[in-house]
Design a protein around this motif. Structure first.
Motif, PDB file in Angstrom:
ATOM      1  N   LEU A 121     109.026 -61.459  31.138  1.00  0.00           N
ATOM      2  CA  LEU A 121     109.525 -62.822  30.881  1.00  0.00           C
ATOM      3  C   LEU A 121     110.214 -63.394  32.118  1.00  0.00           C
ATOM      4  O   LEU A 121     110.062 -64.568  32.446  1.00  0.00           O
ATOM      5  CB  LEU A 121     110.507 -62.829  29.712  1.00  0.00           C
ATOM      6  CG  LEU A 121     109.972 -63.138  28.326  1.00  0.00           C
ATOM      7  CD1 LEU A 121     111.123 -63.422  27.372  1.00  0.00           C
ATOM      8  CD2 LEU A 121     109.004 -64.321  28.318  1.00  0.00           C
ATOM      9  N   ASN A 122     110.977 -62.546  32.809  1.00  0.00           N
ATOM     10  CA  ASN A 122     111.669 -63.012  34.020  1.00  0.00           C
ATOM     11  C   ASN A 122     110.676 -63.461  35.089  1.00  0.00           C
ATOM     12  O   ASN A 122     110.910 -64.449  35.780  1.00  0.00           O
ATOM     13  CB  ASN A 122     112.597 -61.918  34.560  1.00  0.00           C
ATOM     14  CG  ASN A 122     113.860 -61.801  33.712  1.00  0.00           C
ATOM     15  OD1 ASN A 122     114.257 -62.770  33.047  1.00  0.00           O
ATOM     16  ND2 ASN A 122     114.472 -60.639  33.702  1.00  0.00           N
ATOM     17  N   GLU A 123     109.571 -62.733  35.213  1.00  0.00           N
ATOM     18  CA  GLU A 123     108.529 -63.143  36.164  1.00  0.00           C
ATOM     19  C   GLU A 123     107.939 -64.494  35.757  1.00  0.00           C
ATOM     20  O   GLU A 123     107.700 -65.363  36.586  1.00  0.00           O
ATOM     21  CB  GLU A 123     107.410 -62.092  36.215  1.00  0.00           C
ATOM     22  CG  GLU A 123     107.806 -60.812  36.940  1.00  0.00           C
ATOM     23  CD  GLU A 123     106.872 -59.641  36.637  1.00  0.00           C
ATOM     24  OE1 GLU A 123     107.290 -58.493  36.845  1.00  0.00           O
ATOM     25  OE2 GLU A 123     105.732 -59.898  36.185  1.00  0.00           O
ATOM     26  N   LEU A 124     107.715 -64.631  34.450  1.00  0.00           N
ATOM     27  CA  LEU A 124     107.122 -65.874  33.943  1.00  0.00           C
ATOM     28  C   LEU A 124     108.003 -67.080  34.265  1.00  0.00           C
ATOM     29  O   LEU A 124     107.525 -68.100  34.776  1.00  0.00           O
ATOM     30  CB  LEU A 124     106.926 -65.768  32.424  1.00  0.00           C
ATOM     31  CG  LEU A 124     106.385 -67.001  31.706  1.00  0.00           C
ATOM     32  CD1 LEU A 124     104.860 -66.960  31.642  1.00  0.00           C
ATOM     33  CD2 LEU A 124     106.926 -67.108  30.279  1.00  0.00           C
ATOM     34  N   ILE A 125     109.287 -66.954  33.992  1.00  0.00           N
ATOM     35  CA  ILE A 125     110.166 -68.119  34.169  1.00  0.00           C
ATOM     36  C   ILE A 125     110.517 -68.363  35.640  1.00  0.00           C
ATOM     37  O   ILE A 125     110.881 -69.468  36.018  1.00  0.00           O
ATOM     38  CB  ILE A 125     111.457 -68.034  33.312  1.00  0.00           C
ATOM     39  CG1 ILE A 125     112.315 -66.839  33.722  1.00  0.00           C
ATOM     40  CG2 ILE A 125     111.100 -67.946  31.842  1.00  0.00           C
ATOM     41  CD1 ILE A 125     113.678 -66.831  33.051  1.00  0.00           C
ATOM     42  N   ALA A 126     110.378 -67.324  36.466  1.00  0.00           N
ATOM     43  CA  ALA A 126     110.677 -67.485  37.895  1.00  0.00           C
ATOM     44  C   ALA A 126     109.717 -68.475  38.535  1.00  0.00           C
ATOM     45  O   ALA A 126     110.047 -69.162  39.500  1.00  0.00           O
ATOM     46  CB  ALA A 126     110.594 -66.137  38.606  1.00  0.00           C
ATOM     47  N   ASN A 127     108.520 -68.554  37.992  1.00  0.00           N
ATOM     48  CA  ASN A 127     107.486 -69.392  38.595  1.00  0.00           C
ATOM     49  C   ASN A 127     107.280 -70.725  37.897  1.00  0.00           C
ATOM     50  O   ASN A 127     106.356 -71.459  38.230  1.00  0.00           O
ATOM     51  CB  ASN A 127     106.152 -68.623  38.591  1.00  0.00           C
ATOM     52  CG  ASN A 127     106.245 -67.377  39.434  1.00  0.00           C
ATOM     53  OD1 ASN A 127     106.766 -67.418  40.542  1.00  0.00           O
ATOM     54  ND2 ASN A 127     105.784 -66.252  38.891  1.00  0.00           N
ATOM     55  N   ASP A 128     108.080 -71.019  36.878  1.00  0.00           N
ATOM     56  CA  ASP A 128     107.820 -72.227  36.103  1.00  0.00           C
ATOM     57  C   ASP A 128     109.140 -72.808  35.583  1.00  0.00           C
ATOM     58  O   ASP A 128     109.732 -72.268  34.630  1.00  0.00           O
ATOM     59  CB  ASP A 128     106.888 -71.878  34.930  1.00  0.00           C
ATOM     60  CG  ASP A 128     106.401 -73.106  34.198  1.00  0.00           C
ATOM     61  OD1 ASP A 128     105.250 -73.512  34.417  1.00  0.00           O
ATOM     62  OD2 ASP A 128     107.184 -73.671  33.397  1.00  0.00           O
ATOM     63  N   LYS A 144     113.609 -73.453  31.425  1.00  0.00           N
ATOM     64  CA  LYS A 144     114.400 -74.305  30.534  1.00  0.00           C
ATOM     65  C   LYS A 144     114.204 -73.906  29.063  1.00  0.00           C
ATOM     66  O   LYS A 144     115.167 -73.808  28.300  1.00  0.00           O
ATOM     67  CB  LYS A 144     113.951 -75.755  30.763  1.00  0.00           C
ATOM     68  CG  LYS A 144     114.608 -76.807  29.917  1.00  0.00           C
ATOM     69  CD  LYS A 144     114.148 -78.202  30.387  1.00  0.00           C
ATOM     70  CE  LYS A 144     114.305 -79.252  29.323  1.00  0.00           C
ATOM     71  NZ  LYS A 144     113.836 -80.583  29.773  1.00  0.00           N
ATOM     72  N   VAL A 145     112.962 -73.659  28.683  1.00  0.00           N
ATOM     73  CA  VAL A 145     112.696 -73.265  27.293  1.00  0.00           C
ATOM     74  C   VAL A 145     113.304 -71.899  27.017  1.00  0.00           C
ATOM     75  O   VAL A 145     113.924 -71.673  25.968  1.00  0.00           O
ATOM     76  CB  VAL A 145     111.177 -73.233  26.993  1.00  0.00           C
ATOM     77  CG1 VAL A 145     110.929 -72.823  25.546  1.00  0.00           C
ATOM     78  CG2 VAL A 145     110.546 -74.600  27.260  1.00  0.00           C
ATOM     79  N   ASN A 146     113.160 -70.999  27.975  1.00  0.00           N
ATOM     80  CA  ASN A 146     113.712 -69.650  27.802  1.00  0.00           C
ATOM     81  C   ASN A 146     115.223 -69.689  27.580  1.00  0.00           C
ATOM     82  O   ASN A 146     115.759 -68.943  26.754  1.00  0.00           O
ATOM     83  CB  ASN A 146     113.382 -68.788  29.028  1.00  0.00           C
ATOM     84  CG  ASN A 146     113.818 -67.335  28.846  1.00  0.00           C
ATOM     85  OD1 ASN A 146     113.431 -66.684  27.879  1.00  0.00           O
ATOM     86  ND2 ASN A 146     114.635 -66.843  29.753  1.00  0.00           N
ATOM     87  N   GLU A 147     115.906 -70.568  28.290  1.00  0.00           N
ATOM     88  CA  GLU A 147     117.363 -70.679  28.121  1.00  0.00           C
ATOM     89  C   GLU A 147     117.728 -71.087  26.688  1.00  0.00           C
ATOM     90  O   GLU A 147     118.618 -70.520  26.076  1.00  0.00           O
ATOM     91  CB  GLU A 147     117.950 -71.689  29.115  1.00  0.00           C
ATOM     92  CG  GLU A 147     118.248 -71.035  30.457  1.00  0.00           C
ATOM     93  CD  GLU A 147     118.385 -72.030  31.600  1.00  0.00           C
ATOM     94  OE1 GLU A 147     118.604 -73.232  31.335  1.00  0.00           O
ATOM     95  OE2 GLU A 147     118.256 -71.590  32.768  1.00  0.00           O
ATOM     96  N   SER A 148     117.000 -72.080  26.169  1.00  0.00           N
ATOM     97  CA  SER A 148     117.233 -72.524  24.792  1.00  0.00           C
ATOM     98  C   SER A 148     116.907 -71.392  23.802  1.00  0.00           C
ATOM     99  O   SER A 148     117.680 -71.097  22.890  1.00  0.00           O
ATOM    100  CB  SER A 148     116.365 -73.752  24.498  1.00  0.00           C
ATOM    101  OG  SER A 148     116.296 -73.997  23.111  1.00  0.00           O
ATOM    102  N   PHE A 149     115.772 -70.751  24.019  1.00  0.00           N
ATOM    103  CA  PHE A 149     115.288 -69.680  23.142  1.00  0.00           C
ATOM    104  C   PHE A 149     116.274 -68.509  23.108  1.00  0.00           C
ATOM    105  O   PHE A 149     116.672 -68.042  22.041  1.00  0.00           O
ATOM    106  CB  PHE A 149     113.913 -69.226  23.671  1.00  0.00           C
ATOM    107  CG  PHE A 149     113.214 -68.190  22.838  1.00  0.00           C
ATOM    108  CD1 PHE A 149     112.289 -68.574  21.874  1.00  0.00           C
ATOM    109  CD2 PHE A 149     113.438 -66.838  23.040  1.00  0.00           C
ATOM    110  CE1 PHE A 149     111.619 -67.622  21.122  1.00  0.00           C
ATOM    111  CE2 PHE A 149     112.773 -65.881  22.284  1.00  0.00           C
ATOM    112  CZ  PHE A 149     111.857 -66.275  21.325  1.00  0.00           C
ATOM    113  N   GLN A 150     116.688 -68.054  24.306  1.00  0.00           N
ATOM    114  CA  GLN A 150     117.550 -66.865  24.360  1.00  0.00           C
ATOM    115  C   GLN A 150     118.946 -67.169  23.811  1.00  0.00           C
ATOM    116  O   GLN A 150     119.562 -66.319  23.162  1.00  0.00           O
ATOM    117  CB  GLN A 150     117.656 -66.332  25.798  1.00  0.00           C
ATOM    118  CG  GLN A 150     116.321 -65.920  26.430  1.00  0.00           C
ATOM    119  CD  GLN A 150     115.592 -64.820  25.685  1.00  0.00           C
ATOM    120  OE1 GLN A 150     116.160 -64.130  24.830  1.00  0.00           O
ATOM    121  NE2 GLN A 150     114.295 -64.665  25.973  1.00  0.00           N
ATOM    122  N   ALA A 151     119.453 -68.389  24.068  1.00  0.00           N
ATOM    123  CA  ALA A 151     120.783 -68.744  23.552  1.00  0.00           C
ATOM    124  C   ALA A 151     120.749 -68.779  22.023  1.00  0.00           C
ATOM    125  O   ALA A 151     121.636 -68.246  21.349  1.00  0.00           O
ATOM    126  CB  ALA A 151     121.213 -70.099  24.098  1.00  0.00           C
TER     127      ALA A 151
END
Lengths: 376, 376
Positions: free
Chosen positions: B337-344, B349-356
């Motif tokens: 997941l970290n690799e995915l969000i590093a490039n996009d 932004k979505v990951n931040e909402s999702f994880q919170a």
């Protein structure tokens, strides 16, 4: 959750109803008895007819999530029917006392209500299975039983016989165990505790040595504050916080063993429902199932938020019931259900379907959602 | 679940589409570009207009639960709109190849599709959060995030920018970990295993020492039988049984760590959607949310039933992944997941909402549903 407002007498219902709108009752009864169009195919004629319905609820007016959703549902039915289904929503007590909603819809002067089937357990004991039973099923399992496991058909059979048409319409999710002024370290500590916990949960609590007390929603806070009761259950962090219980009781216990999930109901007077053109019947079914899903999500979202508020304010201890307490309550719950079904053949029939489904889906739950949870 | 059918080239899609109905594409594009009515209020004029739409799906025609539900949904939209929304449903490959459904709806020759957002991760990495991420959220939690936690707004933002209008429409529930021809006793046993597990799950599996192989749905059985692959994931007991995997693989592992739940999507071409009268827009929203709930219940019912079949036939061992395997996969999932969000940036932004949201709702899950489960 249970008994949102005070139960009044049937006399007061008739008095109030007649005061509000005698003409409406008459027209409602005529509509309810007019079953002549129910077998017809859709026609333009039917499509021009406007149905001015009343929907009563057992919730206080605009009650968060519950009352609000019924308002939204009515608006959606209006918009999607192009104004043909024109439903005016009344909070509990606005047209009839909350717990006489059932009678009002059965009589037909009111065509629709939103509530929970277990409120009518005094008249129809089997109704509890369509809302919540102590140590029953969680929301995911209960929905699978209702929608695809035969539950809904039994519910329809039970309600149709008495002139009603039921639809699952919402779920509170797992409720909280309640607010206590004393710490519960073992089953011994339940002895003598006076708790506001009505319904089957109350019967179970009494078997476990406590005392179940009935207190109307509006009086719980004061009774808990003054020590008239030692404990109360309500719903979950969101609604409990709005009631202010966190300000006066030290201990907040989990989980809500008495309601592992609670299905809400949208109920139509059957004759009124049968007299609708088929597309409006399908619409009511569809929209009630939409709300069946989204109300649960709304509960989860707000319970999450308000649990955090309670935690952050730091004035309460949030504690699990000890294992021996849970096991004792589970045993007494089985006894209570057995007594219920011993006296009611239809409840026995529903219980058989419910327990068989529960036993089977548990095997699936264990290797799916439950197995995944510890890692999420 | 992932990649239900073979991905074909864009060339083949255009070829096939033009073969089937060039006229339709043209009229579809015109409809898609005609945004002139979107700001208007409801009018009788609009109410007389019939919208002949096509809905493509990524599922094989009439695929159990998934394809069947889209058929039912289209029929319901027809009935409830009094025939104004006339949607013809195509199984994957019937009009366009399954995995070109996205392009077809984006171009506008097709107005609607049913699928899963993560199928389009190659084009829009952030899409995975709207279906499933390894060790993400369960159905109850994911729905709360989407419907009331801001997830849906992010999904709309992402899709609207590229001319699409998304709706959550179904969920498979927690999937199974898959069928294995060898026993997995520890992370060491993953080394060298060739598993059909595409998407993010496949990337995680590769990090854990295995080999992720892409095999079209129709070829998995033969490949597993002949030892071309050692393992495969699919969906859950119901669909897996229909594929016959229980006949050729000894071990059935749980839980499906790669998809703790999987949200399905109904997607409209945005211009086509905007050109609908408002009541039809509300109708699509309402009916998709109905199916969002009931499809999950249908999955639960049939997975329960087919798990029992597999157990009763007694030819397989149904085993949990060892704890060290789960913990290792969880660690690799975080890396992936970290690799995915590093490039996009949008995925970030979505990951931040999702994880919170996940972190917060977990606290509520622990004291509600999860606390109740051991006693049910």
């Amino acid at each position: 959750m249970y008994n949102m407002t005070k139960k009044n007498t049937r006399r007061s219902f008739i008095k109030k109803l007649s005061k509000v709108s005698t003409a409406t009752i008459a027209s409602g009864l005529i509509a309810a008895c007019d079953n002549s169009t129910s077998k017809k195919k859709k026609t333009n004629n039917n499509k021009d007819q406007i149905f001015n319905w009343k929907c009563v609820t057992v919730w206080p007016p605009n009650f968060p999530i519950l009352g609000e959703s019924v308002n939204n549902l009515a608006k959606e039915l209006f918009d999607l029917s192009d104004g043909r289904l024109n439903i005016k929503v009344y909070g509990g007590g606005e047209l009839v006392p909350a717990l006489e909603s059932f009678d009002a819809v059965q009589l037909g002067g009111v065509q629709m209500m939103h509530g929970a089937a277990y409120y009518w357990a005094g008249k129809i004991p089997a109704s509890v299975f369509f809302t919540a039973t102590p140590f029953g099923m969680n929301t995911r399992e209960q929905n699978a039983w209702l929608l695809y496991g035969g539950g809904n058909e039994l519910w329809k059979e039970l309600y149709n016989k008495i002139g009603l048409e039921p639809f699952p319409c919402g779920n509170t999710g797992t409720q909280m165990g309640g607010w206590f002024n004393t710490k519960i370290n073992s089953t011994k500590d339940l002895k003598g505790i006076k708790m506001r916990i009505p319904g089957l949960g109350g019967k179970v609590f009494t078997k476990a040595g406590g005392t179940s007390v009935t207190v109307p929603g509006g009086e719980i806070y004061t009774n808990l504050e003054r020590g008239v009761i030692d404990a109360t259950e309500w719903i979950g962090p969101y609604h409990d916080y709005l009631m202010g219980f966190h300000k006066i009781a030290k201990y907040y216990y989990y989980p809500g063993w008495h309601e592992p999930s609670a299905t809400l109901e949208l109920v139509c007077n059957k004759k009124a429902y049968d007299s609708l053109p088929e597309d409006l019947q399908v619409l009511i079914k569809a929209v009630s199932l939409k709300y069946n899903g989204i109300m649960m999500s709304e509960f989860e979202k707000f319970n999450t938020e308000y649990l955090q508020k309670i935690v952050q304010e730091g004035k309460n201890e949030i504690l699990p019931f000890p294992e021996d307490v849970m096991e004792a309550l589970k045993g007494y719950s089985e006894d209570t259900l057995n007594e219920l079904i011993a006296n009611d053949p239809f409840a026995k029939k529903v219980n058989e379907s419910f327990q068989a489904f529960k036993k089977n889906i548990k095997q699936w739950s264990i290797i799916s959602t439950d197995a995944m949870q510890p890692y999420l």
